[in-house]
Design an enzyme around this catalytic site. Structure first.
Site: not given
Lengths: 446, 446
Positions: B224, B252, B278, B305, B328, B355
């Site tokens: 992240k 991400d 992402e 997602e 997703d 995701h």
């Protein structure tokens, strides 16, 4: 000791539904039987002035309870806020609501949760304008441009509109504002009417209402289309015959078509000189709108009543996908996000013709267009606010039409306040209307 | 006399919340303290087989109650449906739910209402697979291509994918399916892991978990980023050092950036050779993703997602805005809409890397990727399913990882069934966990 600051003490919600489906008012190709409804919110305070902030999401029936639940999920953010700070800066609450990371997951910034935020934010603006003893359009038009910029969330739109761009547009918009305000007060803001054109109406009713619209001073009417091409050809012919060549005729497909179908259908109706084709396809489809616009010119492309947020509006403008941008006062995150959208439209030079009708949408959105005229775009050229003559009687400060124009509201607030008797009577399922309706159906079934 | 057909008798809902925020599991730049939650739905029937259909929407805490209310608003469409017809053709229910004109107003096809539809539709597929005594991936992989096409709603995507296109793709996908199914059963489907990379973890924990991921057989991990560039530079360095040069490192941003910020930030991290970036910006912003992709190549752009429906996925593909498409299982309108999205991805030749994580998202989405591998795209090249090692213990048929691969489920259904003890314990606010938690807080405060 400083006095205790006055605060928001309650966020009360009401599930209000009107039985409009019984007259086919509001019927179109996607919405055959709407029961116009409002997930209604009242902010109460402990201030001595007794003012309340009113706001709502418009829905068309089922699901209004889900919308009410979404407003209730926002309560903890609002109750206890000091009034002076809240009304001096609704943008902070707006950002807090948009930014609640757990609630954001339910969007982000779209659908049920986002509309609930819009209802609450609009209620705050209603309260702020009432406390300032001024109609909202005038509060916005008189506001300091830098303060207005501070009310806008530029996240995800800064590639098309920076705070500096916005400030320049708003400063330029002040030039001549006093004269425009005087003109607005004298003549109002132009409207157009959809009342003749609901899909469920007979040709006779369409003709009668279309003629009445012209007699009432409207220079544009709108017809619902998209269910059946043969019907649409006949109804467009009937409508054009009723209004003559000098009145604009808009057509509205309410998202009924795929991209290529939209092109074919619109071209088939071109002989009746439609001014714009509205919602030709999904409001999510920026690229399809751009392709349709290329293919159906000179018929203009309009959309926006279901566009979920400023980010999609931005792309519609960037892609050259619309000729006419249709804001809705209660679909996005309230006045703050509509300020962003009006600024984007001004930046791209695209006229804004708001969606209205429903429950109270005319009452709300007139304030945004009037602000835009007085202090932002500075013009009403090719700009009209939709008008539908339903349900205004339920509001304490209903819109007033004069010669096809919206008269500028003079009462303080956002014109959002529904009459207490209407709230009580049409609350679902236990208000007097619905209780009697249930009893009658039970009697008929017995 | 023909026997009475068996029917859906109840649509039961549960507000289930896990206190994940206390360990910073799942923390990222937009979501600092998620409490992973499920608005959970159980379809009950009067059939003797006792099968139930389970489905859910994943949320991260507040608002889970709104999501539950949205599922309840769908009840009238489901209760009473004959089981044989429902399970033989979930697409009819899917269309009825999407097409409810009053509920559609709350989207359309996005946000709370759309996710609720996804939960119910997925529950029907779970029930259908249980009744067929087969895992869902296998039911889909063995299905007649023409029937699969009948399960897809082509509205608003026909300009990119027609029913004829879809049929051709699915027919071609059958070539070699038996061999791929055997390979899938033997080796599983490749995964990648996000478990090391949560923003709230220390460098030491990141290093330890990253090394563990490589030792466990994963060939890609994800970090992240997006809150603080200096932190991101340090954490990417730490992660790259832990995994070495041969393992893919995805980053991400969870929508944290504006367009130009995304480009600058990604370029600043390019020295650590990120495989994809992402959610660099709003999931609504097709045009910004296209611009970012142009600017950050060879770093790939991934999103999905939070992409609301097939219409936005279609545009991401049409605009060349993504290298990697992330479906997703519980964001869109269920299996039927994900079939449309998988077909769109196959049509454009873009790899799908789902995701997952959250509550039960790994359990669900593995079925879609495995179907895609066996009977649609026919490849796992550059395709990986996200894996996060949280909360699997609450499911009766949890995912099984072997050497970084998802083992093919063998139990009938969609792997959606949560253990009854977990439902009881974590139901909010009155399940045993939350009741005890409340009592403890009250005690601590006293």
């Amino acid at each position: 000791m400083s006095p205790t600051p006055r605060r928001v003490t309650a966020v009360d919600t009401y599930d209000i539904r009107f039985p409009t489906s019984r007259e086919l008012d509001g019927s179109d190709a996607m919405n055959p039987d709407p029961d116009y409804s409002a997930a209604y919110v009242v902010l109460r305070t402990d201030a001595e002035d007794g003012h309340e902030g009113h706001g709502f999401t418009f829905t068309i029936g089922r699901g209004n309870d889900v919308q009410v639940a979404a407003v209730q999920a926002l309560r903890a953010h609002v109750v206890g806020r000091p009034l002076d700070a809240l009304c001096a800066d609704p943008g902070t609450l707006h950002r807090d609501l948009i930014g609640d990371s757990q609630l954001r997951w339910l969007g982000p910034e779209k659908g049920v949760m986002h509309m609930a935020i819009g209802a609450v934010v609009n209620a705050v603006w209603d309260l702020a304008a009432k406390r300032a003893a001024t109609p909202l359009w005038k509060l916005l038009a008189d506001a300091d441009p830098a303060w207005l910029v501070s009310q806008v969330d530029f996240r995800y739109i800064a590639d098309a509109l920076t705070p500096e761009d916005a400030l320049a547009l708003l400063r330029a918009g002040r030039d001549g504002a006093a004269a425009r305000e005087a003109r607005l007060r004298a003549h109002g803001y132009p409207g157009y009417t959809t009342s003749p054109g609901w899909l469920g109406y007979s040709d006779e009713k369409l003709t009668r209402l279309a003629r009445q619209a012209v007699a009432d001073g409207f220079t544009q009417i709108k017809l619902k289309v998209g269910a059946d091409l043969a019907d649409d050809l006949r109804r467009c012919r009937v409508a054009r015959a009723a209004i003559g060549p000098g009145i604009r005729l808009a057509i509205d497909a309410n998202q009924r078509w795929n991209r290529d179908e939209a092109v074919r259908w619109t071209r088939a109706l071109a002989e009746f000189d439609p001014y714009w084709v509205e919602e030709p396809t999904s409001p999510d489809d920026v690229l399809a709108h751009a392709a349709i616009r290329d293919a159906v010119a000179p018929v203009k492309v309009a959309t926006g009543e279901h566009v979920q947020n400023r980010i999609v509006f931005k792309q519609l403008l960037q892609a050259g996908a619309v000729d006419v941008l249709q804001i809705d006062a209660a679909r996005v995150g309230g006045v703050n996000e509509n300020l962003a959208i009006l600024l984007l439209a001004a930046r791209f030079g695209v006229p804004v013709c708001p969606h209205a009708g429903g429950v109270g949408l005319c009452e709300l959105v007139q304030h945004l267009s009037m602000f835009d005229y007085v202090a932002l775009s500075g013009t009403t050229e090719d700009r009209v606010i939709e008008y539908v003559d339903h349900l205004h009687e339920h509001f304490t400060d209903p819109v007033r039409m004069r010669a096809g124009h919206y008269a500028a509201p003079t009462a303080p607030g956002f014109s959002a306040t529904m009459r207490a008797e209407s709230i009580a009577r049409f609350t679902y399922p236990d208000g007097a209307f619905w209780a009697a309706d249930r009893a009658q159906r039970k009697g008929a079934a017995a």
